[in-house]
Design an enzyme around this catalytic site. Sequence first.
Site, PDB file in Angstrom:
ATOM      1  N   ASP A  51      10.002   1.702 -17.669  1.00 35.58           N
ATOM      2  CA  ASP A  51      10.943   0.893 -18.543  1.00 35.58           C
ATOM      3  C   ASP A  51      11.438   2.045 -19.610  1.00 35.58           C
ATOM      4  O   ASP A  51      10.852   2.164 -20.513  1.00 35.58           O
ATOM      5  CB  ASP A  51      10.583  -0.334 -18.958  1.00 35.58           C
ATOM      6  CG  ASP A  51      11.397  -1.103 -19.702  1.00 35.58           C
ATOM      7  OD1 ASP A  51      12.568  -0.465 -20.048  1.00 35.58           O
ATOM      8  OD2 ASP A  51      11.204  -2.091 -20.377  1.00 35.58           O
ATOM      9  N   GLU A 127       1.926  24.994 -38.494  1.00 31.13           N
ATOM     10  CA  GLU A 127       0.661  24.656 -39.248  1.00 31.13           C
ATOM     11  C   GLU A 127       0.849  23.292 -39.434  1.00 31.13           C
ATOM     12  O   GLU A 127       1.601  22.811 -39.946  1.00 31.13           O
ATOM     13  CB  GLU A 127       0.957  25.307 -40.809  1.00 31.13           C
ATOM     14  CG  GLU A 127       1.089  26.803 -40.842  1.00 31.13           C
ATOM     15  CD  GLU A 127       1.071  27.360 -42.277  1.00 31.13           C
ATOM     16  OE1 GLU A 127       1.228  26.565 -43.221  1.00 31.13           O
ATOM     17  OE2 GLU A 127       1.405  28.523 -42.643  1.00 31.13           O
ATOM     18  N   GLU A 129      -0.849  20.180 -41.278  1.00 31.44           N
ATOM     19  CA  GLU A 129      -1.570  19.473 -42.415  1.00 31.44           C
ATOM     20  C   GLU A 129      -1.638  17.969 -41.933  1.00 31.44           C
ATOM     21  O   GLU A 129      -0.886  17.406 -41.553  1.00 31.44           O
ATOM     22  CB  GLU A 129      -0.997  19.779 -43.583  1.00 31.44           C
ATOM     23  CG  GLU A 129      -0.698  21.307 -44.055  1.00 31.44           C
ATOM     24  CD  GLU A 129       0.056  21.543 -45.232  1.00 31.44           C
ATOM     25  OE1 GLU A 129      -0.105  22.495 -46.115  1.00 31.44           O
ATOM     26  OE2 GLU A 129       0.881  20.573 -45.777  1.00 31.44           O
ATOM     27  N   GLU A 205      -7.693  21.584 -47.315  1.00 26.43           N
ATOM     28  CA  GLU A 205      -6.173  22.044 -47.969  1.00 26.43           C
ATOM     29  C   GLU A 205      -6.555  21.631 -49.495  1.00 26.43           C
ATOM     30  O   GLU A 205      -7.775  21.166 -49.840  1.00 26.43           O
ATOM     31  CB  GLU A 205      -5.039  21.222 -47.549  1.00 26.43           C
ATOM     32  CG  GLU A 205      -4.173  22.153 -46.560  1.00 26.43           C
ATOM     33  CD  GLU A 205      -3.578  23.193 -47.456  1.00 26.43           C
ATOM     34  OE1 GLU A 205      -3.384  23.092 -48.514  1.00 26.43           O
ATOM     35  OE2 GLU A 205      -2.956  24.174 -46.831  1.00 26.43           O
ATOM     36  N   GLU A 212      -6.140  21.547 -42.679  1.00 25.32           N
ATOM     37  CA  GLU A 212      -5.052  22.129 -42.047  1.00 25.32           C
ATOM     38  C   GLU A 212      -5.618  22.855 -40.790  1.00 25.32           C
ATOM     39  O   GLU A 212      -6.991  23.583 -40.766  1.00 25.32           O
ATOM     40  CB  GLU A 212      -4.514  23.144 -42.901  1.00 25.32           C
ATOM     41  CG  GLU A 212      -3.150  23.996 -42.244  1.00 25.32           C
ATOM     42  CD  GLU A 212      -2.555  25.002 -43.109  1.00 25.32           C
ATOM     43  OE1 GLU A 212      -2.520  26.506 -42.762  1.00 25.32           O
ATOM     44  OE2 GLU A 212      -2.172  24.468 -44.280  1.00 25.32           O
ATOM     45  N   HIS A 261       4.482  23.137 -41.694  1.00 25.52           N
ATOM     46  CA  HIS A 261       5.542  24.327 -41.873  1.00 25.52           C
ATOM     47  C   HIS A 261       5.344  25.421 -40.498  1.00 25.52           C
ATOM     48  O   HIS A 261       4.533  25.334 -39.788  1.00 25.52           O
ATOM     49  CB  HIS A 261       4.646  25.548 -42.927  1.00 25.52           C
ATOM     50  CG  HIS A 261       4.372  24.758 -44.018  1.00 25.52           C
ATOM     51  ND1 HIS A 261       3.154  25.081 -44.786  1.00 25.52           N
ATOM     52  CD2 HIS A 261       4.944  23.776 -44.934  1.00 25.52           C
ATOM     53  CE1 HIS A 261       3.031  24.276 -46.072  1.00 25.52           C
ATOM     54  NE2 HIS A 261       4.207  23.508 -45.850  1.00 25.52           N
ATOM     55  N   ARG A 331       6.071  29.253 -52.287  1.00 25.58           N
ATOM     56  CA  ARG A 331       5.869  28.318 -51.490  1.00 25.58           C
ATOM     57  C   ARG A 331       6.715  26.997 -52.283  1.00 25.58           C
ATOM     58  O   ARG A 331       6.529  25.849 -51.512  1.00 25.58           O
ATOM     59  CB  ARG A 331       4.418  27.963 -51.628  1.00 25.58           C
ATOM     60  CG  ARG A 331       3.715  29.071 -50.683  1.00 25.58           C
ATOM     61  CD  ARG A 331       2.084  28.772 -50.912  1.00 25.58           C
ATOM     62  NE  ARG A 331       1.349  29.375 -49.733  1.00 25.58           N
ATOM     63  CZ  ARG A 331       1.240  30.544 -49.471  1.00 25.58           C
ATOM     64  NH1 ARG A 331       1.710  31.467 -50.360  1.00 25.58           N
ATOM     65  NH2 ARG A 331       0.819  31.114 -48.456  1.00 25.58           N
ATOM     66  N   GLU A 350       9.461  31.442 -42.888  1.00 23.43           N
ATOM     67  CA  GLU A 350       8.723  30.207 -42.631  1.00 23.43           C
ATOM     68  C   GLU A 350       9.518  29.105 -42.982  1.00 23.43           C
ATOM     69  O   GLU A 350       9.900  29.132 -44.168  1.00 23.43           O
ATOM     70  CB  GLU A 350       7.497  30.297 -43.410  1.00 23.43           C
ATOM     71  CG  GLU A 350       6.535  29.057 -43.563  1.00 23.43           C
ATOM     72  CD  GLU A 350       5.568  29.100 -44.530  1.00 23.43           C
ATOM     73  OE1 GLU A 350       4.520  28.113 -44.530  1.00 23.43           O
ATOM     74  OE2 GLU A 350       5.621  29.772 -45.446  1.00 23.43           O
ATOM     75  N   ARG A 352       9.604  25.537 -44.559  1.00 22.01           N
ATOM     76  CA  ARG A 352       8.832  24.672 -45.158  1.00 22.01           C
ATOM     77  C   ARG A 352       8.938  23.348 -45.399  1.00 22.01           C
ATOM     78  O   ARG A 352       7.999  22.272 -45.736  1.00 22.01           O
ATOM     79  CB  ARG A 352       8.167  25.242 -46.447  1.00 22.01           C
ATOM     80  CG  ARG A 352       7.339  26.740 -46.509  1.00 22.01           C
ATOM     81  CD  ARG A 352       7.190  27.253 -47.796  1.00 22.01           C
ATOM     82  NE  ARG A 352       6.343  26.293 -48.422  1.00 22.01           N
ATOM     83  CZ  ARG A 352       4.985  26.413 -48.320  1.00 22.01           C
ATOM     84  NH1 ARG A 352       4.425  27.267 -47.574  1.00 22.01           N
ATOM     85  NH2 ARG A 352       4.147  25.527 -49.061  1.00 22.01           N
TER      86      ARG A 352
END
Length: 456
Positions: A51, A127, A129, A205, A212, A261, A331, A350, A352
């Site tokens: 379904d 990555e 977390e 982390e 992580e 990330h 970052r 990257e 983030r």
Amino acid sequence: MTSSQVLKLIEQEGINFIDLKVVDLWGRWRHVTLARTNFSEKTFVEGVGFDASNLGYAEVFSSDMVIIPDPETAFIEEYEGEKVLSMICDVYEVENMTPCSHDPRTILKKTLESIKEIADEVYLGPEYEFHIFEDVRYDVKSNRVMFEIDSSEGFWKSSETGEYFIGRKKGYHRIPPFDRLMEVRNAIVKKLLEYGVPVKYHHHEVGTCQVEIELTFVDALKAADYTMLVKHVARMVAKQYGYLVTFMPKPMFDEAGNGMHVHQFLKKDGKNIFNSDKLYNLSQEALWYIGGMLKNAPALMAFTNPSTNSYRRLVPGFEAPTNAVFALANRTSAIRIPAYVKDPEKRRIEFRTIDATCNPYLGFAAMILAGVDGIRKKIDPTSEGFGPFEGDVYEKELKPLPKSLEESCIALRNNHEFLTTFPKDLIEHWIKAKLFEERQVNSVPHPKEYDLYFDV
């Protein structure tokens, strides 16, 4: 593996049950388990009916579809000593046995096919977390709104027992005995490696109870499949240790949140097309890709950050991006250029902003299409005001990202042309459902409102 190899493996291992897993529209795995006596070569052709309305793919009045397992995804699980062979499935229409246009896995496959003139391969390195708790309780009633979490690693326990504690926001790469979660992380990663998931490393982390796991680069479809598998294995293994896992972006107040990330680069004719001699040793294509991601970021985030909780993470002070900018080794930017990458074959960016509440097939597809839109339109991120920036991005008036799910949904409604492989009715359905989620959350009185306004 081929279908015949899967059948041979079932015989060799004496497997009695075959588990078929399929992602629903919102990013959760659903499954149906077949007895060995009801599984054959025909299953790879005819599939198993279900379904589709319960998975978000269709209306209840026209909801018959089938799932067909992908033999290349086969892996063996164990439940209470019973071996079970699991496979990830694609969704098909019953009328003509063609892939369902709303199936997220199909959308990602179509996305990768649609960009062949630019890239033969898309490589992603996610990555993950997440938080690991020992007790989680929550409730929403007319007379009671609460959640409560607990862990022996929690810094709030420091006055109760004579143990080693990490302390608030001091957990990054800490070692035992301060890091109490290494054993369960080892067990999670060991199981992932058994399933063929290429784990790069794991660590504690920044936040208390926060960890992580990072993967090495894999093609985009595998990255999405592995994302589902990582979440599944983390929960299953943690449960054996008496823990509960959450990938919520912001499960704790005033603590670091959970992103997902995604490092990424494109290849054409076996060559990394993100590597060259432009800014930060990136290519012109890489810069255009960045321009496309950042210009489309407000709409993109409806798929990469599709929960109300996503925007509780995207606030200053926790290494989470709040502006649509790119920067080297920063970052606090939405797109970071890793400064430690010296290998031209691994030159990358990257992203983030994205988090694990996304459906990885839709989130990765939307992310790739946003970047490729930049290449096709030659969107220069430097002339568009997206950077590069140095220093604390939080202190500058730049290009703010959406601050709520509603904002990102409105942006998606006004800008979805870059999502060339997403059916229009799916986008409309997504916006409607996500705005309803926003209204649900906003309709619940918040405990902080009692603190602020009860005595007014």
